[in-house]
Design an enzyme around this catalytic site. Structure first.
Site, PDB file in Angstrom:
ATOM      1  N   ASP A   1      -1.252  -0.132   3.446  1.00 21.90           N
ATOM      2  CA  ASP A   1      -0.651  -1.086   2.529  1.00 21.90           C
ATOM      3  C   ASP A   1      -1.230  -2.474   2.725  1.00 21.90           C
ATOM      4  O   ASP A   1      -1.374  -2.946   3.855  1.00 21.90           O
ATOM      5  CB  ASP A   1       0.867  -1.143   2.741  1.00 21.90           C
ATOM      6  CG  ASP A   1       1.639  -0.501   1.605  1.00 21.90           C
ATOM      7  OD1 ASP A   1       1.563  -1.036   0.488  1.00 21.90           O
ATOM      8  OD2 ASP A   1       2.310   0.519   1.829  1.00 21.90           O
TER       9      ASP A   1
ATOM     10  N   ASP B   1       0.322  -3.654  -2.662  1.00 19.94           N
ATOM     11  CA  ASP B   1       1.724  -3.852  -3.018  1.00 19.94           C
ATOM     12  C   ASP B   1       1.858  -4.894  -4.130  1.00 19.94           C
ATOM     13  O   ASP B   1       1.302  -5.994  -4.030  1.00 19.94           O
ATOM     14  CB  ASP B   1       2.481  -4.308  -1.767  1.00 19.94           C
ATOM     15  CG  ASP B   1       3.972  -4.393  -1.967  1.00 19.94           C
ATOM     16  OD1 ASP B   1       4.575  -3.352  -2.283  1.00 19.94           O
ATOM     17  OD2 ASP B   1       4.530  -5.493  -1.799  1.00 19.94           O
TER      18      ASP B   1
ATOM     19  N   GLU C   1      -0.309  -1.199  -6.984  1.00 21.30           N
ATOM     20  CA  GLU C   1       1.056  -1.024  -7.484  1.00 21.30           C
ATOM     21  C   GLU C   1       1.269  -2.074  -8.565  1.00 21.30           C
ATOM     22  O   GLU C   1       1.288  -3.270  -8.291  1.00 21.30           O
ATOM     23  CB  GLU C   1       2.067  -1.210  -6.356  1.00 21.30           C
ATOM     24  CG  GLU C   1       3.499  -0.985  -6.833  1.00 21.30           C
ATOM     25  CD  GLU C   1       4.540  -1.410  -5.816  1.00 21.30           C
ATOM     26  OE1 GLU C   1       5.615  -0.773  -5.782  1.00 21.30           O
ATOM     27  OE2 GLU C   1       4.302  -2.375  -5.070  1.00 21.30           O
TER      28      GLU C   1
ATOM     29  N   HIS D   1       8.473   5.961  -1.444  1.00 21.28           N
ATOM     30  CA  HIS D   1       9.477   5.322  -0.586  1.00 21.28           C
ATOM     31  C   HIS D   1      10.437   4.430  -1.361  1.00 21.28           C
ATOM     32  O   HIS D   1      11.452   4.003  -0.813  1.00 21.28           O
ATOM     33  CB  HIS D   1       8.780   4.510   0.504  1.00 21.28           C
ATOM     34  CG  HIS D   1       7.985   3.362  -0.033  1.00 21.28           C
ATOM     35  ND1 HIS D   1       6.839   3.537  -0.780  1.00 21.28           N
ATOM     36  CD2 HIS D   1       8.167   2.022   0.040  1.00 21.28           C
ATOM     37  CE1 HIS D   1       6.356   2.359  -1.125  1.00 21.28           C
ATOM     38  NE2 HIS D   1       7.147   1.417  -0.647  1.00 21.28           N
ATOM     39  N   ASP D   2      10.124   4.138  -2.614  1.00 22.74           N
ATOM     40  CA  ASP D   2      10.995   3.297  -3.446  1.00 22.74           C
ATOM     41  C   ASP D   2      11.769   4.080  -4.494  1.00 22.74           C
ATOM     42  O   ASP D   2      12.609   3.507  -5.186  1.00 22.74           O
ATOM     43  CB  ASP D   2      10.167   2.226  -4.168  1.00 22.74           C
ATOM     44  CG  ASP D   2       9.761   1.087  -3.253  1.00 22.74           C
ATOM     45  OD1 ASP D   2      10.486   0.810  -2.283  1.00 22.74           O
ATOM     46  OD2 ASP D   2       8.710   0.467  -3.507  1.00 22.74           O
TER      47      ASP D   2
END
Length: 548
Positions: free
Chosen positions: A98, A199, A250, A314-315
């Site tokens: 990330d 991110d 993202e 994960h979200d």
């Protein structure tokens, strides 16, 4: 369309704090990833994506970074990281990590300097504004709080935060800040990583002047602002083009037309992206909307850019709970969703535990949850006078903790995740759903995933094939064709809990069609020359080769 290794890859996301704990502190760690690499290799994965492990106060599970060059103590140390990279590469795999550069922690030395005085050299490494009419500079809302602005009494100005108040946004207008970020990226690439998952990368540029929004609850004003493409092209020019690195951005609040600006092969920005039209617009399964989203993105990027395929991370709540049937047809629907994700155009992503059909969770009370977004929203709604239980129930489905419960390795205590007390409760169904059980059952979700991944490696039609939806108006069936170099695949999906009759296109109405894979071990489907009766959540792939 250029052939690239990252287009053909299957990526496995490791949320390390919930993966495997080797020291008994209740948190997964990078040593735990090392110890489970053979499991990942057995599945057939090409690329591992690691969530943030930088030094952090951990207010937002590592997405609040206080030092880009040091490791979070929970995760391990730099020597462990270097060993992990070595061991990943020794197995023929790649690793991406990330990159979180929209914001830092409010404990980062840069921010501590920035807030120390208005004339500090790092003052404008972050975004500071005067009050407006005695209040915040604008009416904007952040992801996690009612305002993007936090007042600092020390300097009598507000700083900007797209997420929690502990996550101040960086000011990408500052050239010195950008160069510092590029140096940090080179540091990790030189350590041997193979790329970045970036991110909220389309939030870097901000609207000039922060004008009030007509509808502040629609926070798309945070993203895709003028200057973003110049920043990403500079990043590519200064860093990325000098490495054989995979980049996936993202990118929320984006349409296919906008998405192409980020991933177009002539743009020199990013390789591929995560868009969130599915996750944001479909709280539960909506077949017609899903097909429309797939069609628009395929048409928008065809021969020009590259997409990603995922339904959970994960979200976002685990896919078999949110978009499948995690009860009677858990195994069948988990396999169906896998068939879909791995045969639609784009790079396929697997979130840890998805490959054994792990489900979302319902914990007893708000106190059992860790998700800062959920807890902040709960407090905000309670403050409005709403019934606490009603608010709690309304937040359960989309809580990020649905996907963050520990990996279920076996039926032993805590699912084999830790010998200590886990940082978040293990899903109570770990005794029935776990890796050990899956590896002992030849018809498990795991082995179905393994076969799909193997097929992707040996059948280019799965990666590069043209896509044609043959079932646009059907609310239960998803039938589509992939075609490449004389090979045609027909994907038949019955996304419902009752039998459905699927009509076959003319070119599959013959004995020449071959079943490539199906998610039912028994062969009870009734097949004629023109149709197939599919069982609940049944998935089938057929192949026809053009006669020579």
């Amino acid at each position: 369309m250029n052939k690239m290794w990252w287009k053909e890859a299957v990526v496995y996301q490791i949320y390390w704090r919930s993966f495997y704990d080797t020291n008994g502190d209740g948190y997964g760690d990078l040593q735990g990833v090392i110890e489970k690499l053979d499991y990942i290799k057995e599945l057939g994965i090409d690329v591992i994506w690691l969530n943030p492990f930088y030094e952090s106060p951990d207010r937002d599970n590592g997405y609040d970074i206080s030092n880009y060059y040091e490791m979070m103590e929970k995760a391990g140390d730099m020597e462990t990281f270097e060993t992990l990279v070595k061991e990943i590469h020794a197995r023929g795999l790649k690793v991406i990590m990330d990159l979180v550069v929209n914001h830092t922690s409010d404990q980062h030395p840069w921010f501590l300097e920035s807030k120390s005085s208005k004339d500090n050299p790092k003052r404008d490494w972050y975004i500071w504004e005067d009050s407006k009419e005695g209040g915040a500079p604008s009416n904007w809302r952040s992801y996690f709080t009612p305002s993007t602005w936090k007042y600092d009494e020390g300097t009598s100005q507000y700083y900007f935060h797209s997420f929690a108040v502990e996550q101040p946004d960086l000011n990408w207008k500052n050239a010195d800040l950008r160069e510092e970020i590029y140096s940090m990226m080179r540091f990790w690439l030189d350590k041997g990583i193979d790329g970045f998952r970036m991110d909220v990368i389309n939030l870097l540029a901000k609207q000039e002047g922060f004008p009030d929004a007509k509808n502040p609850t629609n926070i798309d004003y945070l993203a895709n602002n003028p200057g973003i493409h110049e920043y990403l092209q500079e990043m590519n020019r200064e860093v990325l083009q000098h490495y054989d690195a995979m980049t996936v951005g993202e990118i929320p609040f984006v349409t296919p037309e906008d998405g192409l600006l980020y991933v177009g092969e002539d743009r020199n920005e990013l390789n591929t992206l995560f868009h969130f039209q599915v996750a944001d617009e479909m709280p539960t399964w909506d077949m017609l909307r899903y097909k429309e989203i797939q069609r628009l993105w395929y048409e928008g990027l065809k021969n020009k850019g590259w997409n990603s395929q995922f339904l959970n991370n994960h979200d976002h709540t685990r896919q078999v709970t949110r978009y499948g049937n995690d009860g009677e047809y858990r195994v069948e629907s988990a396999k169906l969703l896998a068939t879909m994700i791995h045969t639609l155009p784009g790079t396929a992503y697997i979130f840890q535990g998805e490959e054994i059909g792990m489900t979302g969770v319902r914990l007893p009370s708000i106190e059992d949850y860790d998700d800062i977004a959920m807890k902040n929203k709960y407090k905000e709604e309670i403050a409005k006078g709403r019934d606490p239980q009603e608010v709690f129930e309304s937040l359960l489905l989309l809580s990020r903790d649905n996907s963050r419960t520990p990996m279920q390795w076996n039926s032993q205590e805590q699912g084999g995740f830790t010998k200590g007390s886990p940082w978040i409760k293990v899903n109570p169904n770990y005794k029935e759903i776990n890796v050990e059980q899956a590896l002992s059952d030849k018809d498990s979700v795991f082995y179905y995933y393994k076969k799909l991944i193997s097929l992707r490696r040996t059948h280019e039609v799965m990666v590069y094939g043209d896509y044609q939806d043959l079932s646009e108006k059907d609310e239960n069936l998803y039938i589509y064709k992939r075609s490449y170099n004389g090979v045609k695949w027909l994907v038949l999906l019955n996304h419902s809990d009752i039998e459905q009759v699927a009509s076959l296109p003319d070119d599959f109405q013959s004995d020449r069609k071959q079943l490539i894979i199906g998610n039912y071990s028994n062969k009870r489907s009734i097949s004629s020359e023109v149709s197939i009766t599919l069982q609940p959540y049944e998935a089938r792939i057929y192949e026809v080769k053009e006669s020579s």
